[in-house]
Scaffold this motif. Structure first.
Motif, short mmCIF file in Angstrom:
data_model
loop_
_atom_site.label_atom_id
_atom_site.label_comp_id
_atom_site.label_asym_id
_atom_site.label_seq_id
_atom_site.Cartn_x
_atom_site.Cartn_y
_atom_site.Cartn_z
N SER A 72 0.91 -1.25 0.14
CA SER A 72 0.04 -0.03 0.07
C SER A 72 0.88 1.23 -0.05
CB SER A 72 -0.74 -0.04 1.31
OG SER A 72 -1.90 1.16 1.11
N ASP A 73 0.32 2.49 -0.27
CA ASP A 73 0.88 3.61 -0.38
C ASP A 73 -0.34 4.64 0.18
OD1 ASP A 73 0.31 5.40 -2.86
OD2 ASP A 73 0.14 3.27 -3.26
N ASN A 74 0.00 5.67 0.78
CA ASN A 74 -0.91 6.82 1.21
C ASN A 74 -1.11 7.89 -0.07
OD1 ASN A 74 -1.38 5.65 3.75
ND2 ASN A 74 0.29 6.75 4.67
N PHE A 75 -0.04 7.96 -0.57
CA PHE A 75 -0.08 9.16 -1.82
C PHE A 75 -0.94 8.99 -2.99
CE2 PHE A 75 1.42 11.38 -5.40
CZ PHE A 75 1.69 12.97 -4.97
N PHE A 76 -1.13 7.78 -3.58
CA PHE A 76 -1.80 7.46 -4.72
C PHE A 76 -3.23 6.73 -4.23
CE2 PHE A 76 2.25 7.25 -6.95
CZ PHE A 76 2.24 8.27 -7.65
N ALA A 77 -3.43 6.71 -2.57
CA ALA A 77 -4.77 6.44 -2.29
C ALA A 77 -5.91 7.77 -3.00
CB ALA A 77 -4.65 6.29 -0.98
N ASN A 78 -5.03 8.91 -3.04
CA ASN A 78 -5.97 9.94 -3.36
C ASN A 78 -6.13 10.07 -4.92
OD1 ASN A 78 -5.81 12.59 -4.48
ND2 ASN A 78 -5.92 13.28 -2.25
N LEU A 79 -7.09 10.11 -5.48
CA LEU A 79 -7.63 10.28 -6.90
C LEU A 79 -6.91 11.29 -7.60
CD1 LEU A 79 -9.53 9.35 -9.42
CD2 LEU A 79 -10.90 10.90 -8.45
#
Length: 130
Positions: A72-79
């Motif tokens: 997982s990553d937090n950055f690309f969780a955002n559209l």
């Protein structure tokens, strides 16, 4: 002489200021490319590495499609961050073996490092994960 000294001080202050805002590692993740990552939501085969990386992250975060070894990553969780993937790849680096892995759908995993400043992504570096 006073002008030259002032110019040198200004230049040094500028250099120090730029290094304080240098790019930082914002995040990283491992992507294992599966068949689902090679096609967009309309069933069109993707041919560019950044398209496949973007689809992989959409599949991971939005659709819950995950492959063994994906992280997982937090950055690309955002559209919005996924939307700038192409620019980030073009501003960054992708090694040839990683590009071939992505486009051909090999089972090799790729390591994606996200760089930016202030939580804003500027570029990515993509290499084969070993």
């Amino acid at each position: 002489m006073k002008f030259v000294f002032s110019a040198v001080l200004f230049t040094l202050a500028t250099i120090v200021g730029h290094s304080a805002t240098a790019q930082q590692l914002v995040g990283s993740y491992i992507a294992v490319i599966g068949r689902e990552d090679l096609y967009n939501s309309r069933g069109v085969r993707l041919r560019q590495p950044w398209q496949i990386l973007r689809q992989d992250r959409a599949n991971f975060h939005r659709f819950g499609i995950r492959h063994r070894g994906d992280t997982s990553d937090n950055f690309f969780a955002n559209l919005n961050n996924r939307a700038i993937m192409e620019r980030m790849v073009m501003n960054g680096y992708i090694d040839r073996r990683a590009a071939a892995t992505l486009v051909n759908g090999y089972s090799d995993a790729v390591l994606v490092r996200i760089y930016g400043r202030g939580g804003r992504g500027e570029y990515v570096e993509v290499t084969v994960y070993e």
